[in-house]
Motif scaffolding. Structure first.
Motif, short mmCIF file in Angstrom:
data_model
loop_
_atom_site.label_atom_id
_atom_site.label_comp_id
_atom_site.label_asym_id
_atom_site.label_seq_id
_atom_site.Cartn_x
_atom_site.Cartn_y
_atom_site.Cartn_z
N MET A 1 0.87 -1.22 -0.03
CA MET A 1 -0.05 -0.01 0.10
C MET A 1 0.69 1.28 0.03
SD MET A 1 -1.39 0.72 3.72
CE MET A 1 -1.67 2.40 3.33
N ILE A 2 0.47 2.39 -0.62
CA ILE A 2 0.87 3.62 -0.64
C ILE A 2 -0.23 4.60 -0.14
CG2 ILE A 2 2.03 5.46 -1.87
CD1 ILE A 2 3.14 3.52 -3.71
N GLU A 3 0.18 5.26 1.13
CA GLU A 3 -0.99 6.02 1.79
C GLU A 3 -0.82 7.50 1.27
OE1 GLU A 3 -0.07 7.24 5.90
OE2 GLU A 3 1.02 5.23 5.87
N ASN A 4 -0.82 7.55 -0.08
CA ASN A 4 -0.59 8.79 -0.76
C ASN A 4 -0.97 8.42 -2.33
OD1 ASN A 4 -0.02 11.34 -1.33
ND2 ASN A 4 2.39 11.35 -1.18
N VAL A 5 -1.47 9.60 -2.97
CA VAL A 5 -1.89 9.31 -4.31
C VAL A 5 -1.24 10.33 -5.21
CG1 VAL A 5 -4.11 8.21 -3.86
CG2 VAL A 5 -3.99 10.80 -3.95
N PRO A 6 -0.95 10.19 -6.49
CA PRO A 6 -0.20 11.17 -7.49
C PRO A 6 -1.33 11.97 -7.90
CG PRO A 6 -0.56 8.82 -8.43
CD PRO A 6 -1.14 8.75 -7.11
N ASP A 7 -1.00 13.16 -8.61
CA ASP A 7 -1.83 13.93 -9.27
C ASP A 7 -1.57 13.48 -10.81
OD1 ASP A 7 -2.60 15.84 -10.84
OD2 ASP A 7 -1.80 17.65 -9.89
N LEU A 8 -2.72 12.83 -11.34
CA LEU A 8 -2.65 12.31 -12.61
C LEU A 8 -3.16 13.25 -13.62
CD1 LEU A 8 -2.74 8.56 -11.98
CD2 LEU A 8 -0.76 9.79 -12.27
N GLY A 9 -3.88 14.12 -13.29
CA GLY A 9 -4.90 15.25 -13.80
C GLY A 9 -4.45 16.58 -14.44
N THR B 1 1.69 17.03 -13.25
CA THR B 1 1.55 15.90 -12.79
C THR B 1 2.61 15.18 -12.11
OG1 THR B 1 0.99 13.62 -13.57
CG2 THR B 1 2.48 14.90 -15.12
N ASP B 2 2.49 14.07 -11.22
CA ASP B 2 3.34 13.44 -10.51
C ASP B 2 3.64 12.01 -10.99
OD1 ASP B 2 3.14 15.44 -8.41
OD2 ASP B 2 1.34 14.34 -7.49
N VAL B 3 3.30 11.98 -12.21
CA VAL B 3 3.44 10.56 -12.96
C VAL B 3 4.97 10.12 -13.14
CG1 VAL B 3 3.43 11.29 -15.07
CG2 VAL B 3 2.57 8.89 -14.54
N ARG B 4 5.53 11.08 -13.24
CA ARG B 4 7.45 10.93 -13.53
C ARG B 4 7.65 10.59 -12.09
NH1 ARG B 4 11.35 15.13 -16.11
NH2 ARG B 4 10.56 13.94 -18.13
N ASP B 5 7.49 11.19 -11.30
CA ASP B 5 7.94 10.98 -9.74
C ASP B 5 7.30 9.37 -9.31
OD1 ASP B 5 9.18 13.18 -9.50
OD2 ASP B 5 7.50 14.28 -8.44
N LEU B 6 6.12 9.10 -9.49
CA LEU B 6 5.46 7.89 -9.30
C LEU B 6 6.17 6.77 -9.91
CD1 LEU B 6 3.17 6.20 -7.92
CD2 LEU B 6 1.95 6.58 -10.18
N LEU B 7 6.58 6.69 -11.39
CA LEU B 7 7.40 5.68 -11.88
C LEU B 7 8.51 5.60 -11.32
CD1 LEU B 7 6.18 6.37 -15.59
CD2 LEU B 7 5.13 4.69 -13.93
N ILE C 1 -1.75 -2.11 -10.53
CA ILE C 1 -1.66 -0.81 -9.52
C ILE C 1 -2.88 -0.31 -9.55
CG2 ILE C 1 -0.54 1.41 -9.70
CD1 ILE C 1 2.00 0.30 -11.11
N VAL C 2 -3.37 0.12 -8.13
CA VAL C 2 -4.72 0.50 -8.05
C VAL C 2 -4.68 1.88 -7.59
CG1 VAL C 2 -6.89 0.30 -6.85
CG2 VAL C 2 -5.35 -1.88 -7.49
N PHE C 3 -5.38 2.83 -8.19
CA PHE C 3 -5.79 4.18 -7.70
C PHE C 3 -7.01 4.48 -7.09
CE2 PHE C 3 -2.69 4.70 -11.54
CZ PHE C 3 -1.79 4.93 -10.75
N ASP C 4 -7.04 4.63 -5.91
CA ASP C 4 -8.33 5.00 -4.97
C ASP C 4 -8.14 6.07 -4.42
OD1 ASP C 4 -10.55 4.43 -3.62
OD2 ASP C 4 -9.78 2.54 -2.57
N THR C 5 -9.05 6.78 -4.80
CA THR C 5 -10.29 7.17 -5.84
C THR C 5 -9.71 7.76 -6.96
OG1 THR C 5 -11.03 8.87 -4.90
CG2 THR C 5 -11.94 6.69 -4.26
N LEU C 6 -10.60 8.02 -7.95
CA LEU C 6 -9.93 8.86 -8.92
C LEU C 6 -10.25 10.35 -8.64
CD1 LEU C 6 -11.29 8.52 -12.76
CD2 LEU C 6 -11.58 10.80 -11.70
N ALA C 7 -11.26 10.44 -7.82
CA ALA C 7 -11.36 11.99 -7.24
C ALA C 7 -10.24 12.62 -6.72
CB ALA C 7 -12.45 11.97 -6.41
N ARG C 8 -9.42 11.81 -5.94
CA ARG C 8 -8.07 11.76 -5.26
C ARG C 8 -6.94 12.01 -6.35
NH1 ARG C 8 -8.00 12.97 0.46
NH2 ARG C 8 -10.26 12.87 0.83
N CYS C 9 -6.89 11.28 -7.19
CA CYS C 9 -5.71 11.23 -8.06
C CYS C 9 -5.82 11.94 -9.37
CB CYS C 9 -5.88 9.70 -8.24
SG CYS C 9 -5.37 8.12 -7.39
N ILE C 10 -6.95 12.66 -9.60
CA ILE C 10 -7.05 13.52 -10.72
C ILE C 10 -6.30 14.89 -10.12
CG2 ILE C 10 -8.97 14.89 -10.15
CD1 ILE C 10 -9.61 14.26 -13.22
#
Length: 270
Positions: A113-121, A125-131, A149-158
């Motif tokens: 688990m990761i208790e944080n979510v990336p900005d994908l919207g 974006t955080d996608v480079r840091d995530l990868l 890989i699960v993103f929960d929820t979209l509202a947070r990850c956008i």
């Protein structure tokens, strides 16, 4: 352009024609969970608030991590990485109950688990840091690439993006595709239902056109029903039910400390 500067460099594209007689089916596995979740692509788990969609998603993907059939269906075993941005304390209790319920505590099941979510919207974006961070983690532990890989929820990850904007939702979908291609896995997104259930997930319909599978959850008084509403390469209309079974974690606080919440639930398929 700030957006392009923050994106990973995409692989070079090839536009070489292939004759129809030379076309061959992919040799890769088709299913992560047989006829439910594909081994690659984008899956959306949609439901109204409190419909137990996160419970369902953790239980399904935990089957993959521990190499156990899900509802009698074969799974493709491998690591699962679950990013959650809502109810982290409750989520941790749920994971402890889940590992105990299935009798795998201390056995090194590759569910993380990761208790944080990336900005994908948004543009920043955080996608480079995530990868980068996931590559480092996987390499340090000598793990195979994640299966899901699960993103929960979209509202947070956008992130700072707007889920009602087709442009921002398009960015989100494209970045999910980057993650999928980078690891060769399936990306699962947990999403809230819109005001009109018939219209599916909340926000722009740019998501609906991009997903490979949509699982819709309807909550009843005693159980929830899961239905495959959309599947590009498999049978739609499949349904199954599950309920939540109370689970007491027992004493979790040290002597002299304030007792913490010990009740949670596990998933029981019906």
């Amino acid at each position: 352009d700030a957006t392009l500067a923050s994106e990973p460099t995409p692989p070079a594209k090839s536009f070489t024609p292939v004759a129809i007689d030379d076309v061959e089916a992919s040799a890769g596995p088709a299913w992560l969970i047989d006829r439910v979740i594909p081994a690659r692509g984008l899956v959306c788990v949609v439901g109204p608030p409190k419909s137990r969609k996160s419970f369902l998603t953790t239980d399904m993907t935990f089957s993959v991590a521990r190499d156990a059939p899900y509802g009698g269906r074969a799974v493709l075993q491998g690591p699962v990485i679950y990013l959650t941005g809502e109810g982290v304390s409750g989520f941790k209790r749920r994971l402890i109950a889940m590992r105990r319920h299935y009798g795998v505590e201390g056995k090194g099941v590759p569910f993380f688990m990761i208790e944080n979510v990336p900005d994908l919207g948004s543009e920043k974006t955080d996608v480079r840091d995530l990868l980068r961070d996931l590559d480092t983690f996987i390499s340090a532990r000598n793990l195979p690439a994640p299966r899901a890989i699960v993103f929960d929820t979209l509202a947070r990850c956008i992130g700072e993006g707007d889920e009602n904007s087709a442009k921002d939702m398009g960015r989100f979908v494209n970045r999910c595709s980057l993650v999928e291609r980078h690891f060769g896995c399936v990306v699962v997104v947990v999403h809230h239902m819109g005001k009109n259930p018939a219209a599916g997930g909340r926000g722009s319909n740019a998501l609906n056109g991009a997903v490979d599978v949509t699982l819709t959850i309807e909550k009843g008084e005693t159980y929830s029903t899961v239905r495959i509403d959309e599947m590009k390469d498999g049978p739609e209309g499949q349904e199954w039910r599950f309920r939540l079974a109370p689970y007491d974690l027992g004493e979790t606080s040290a002597p002299g400390e304030t007792s913490t919440e010990t009740s949670t639930c596990t998933v029981e398929l019906l």
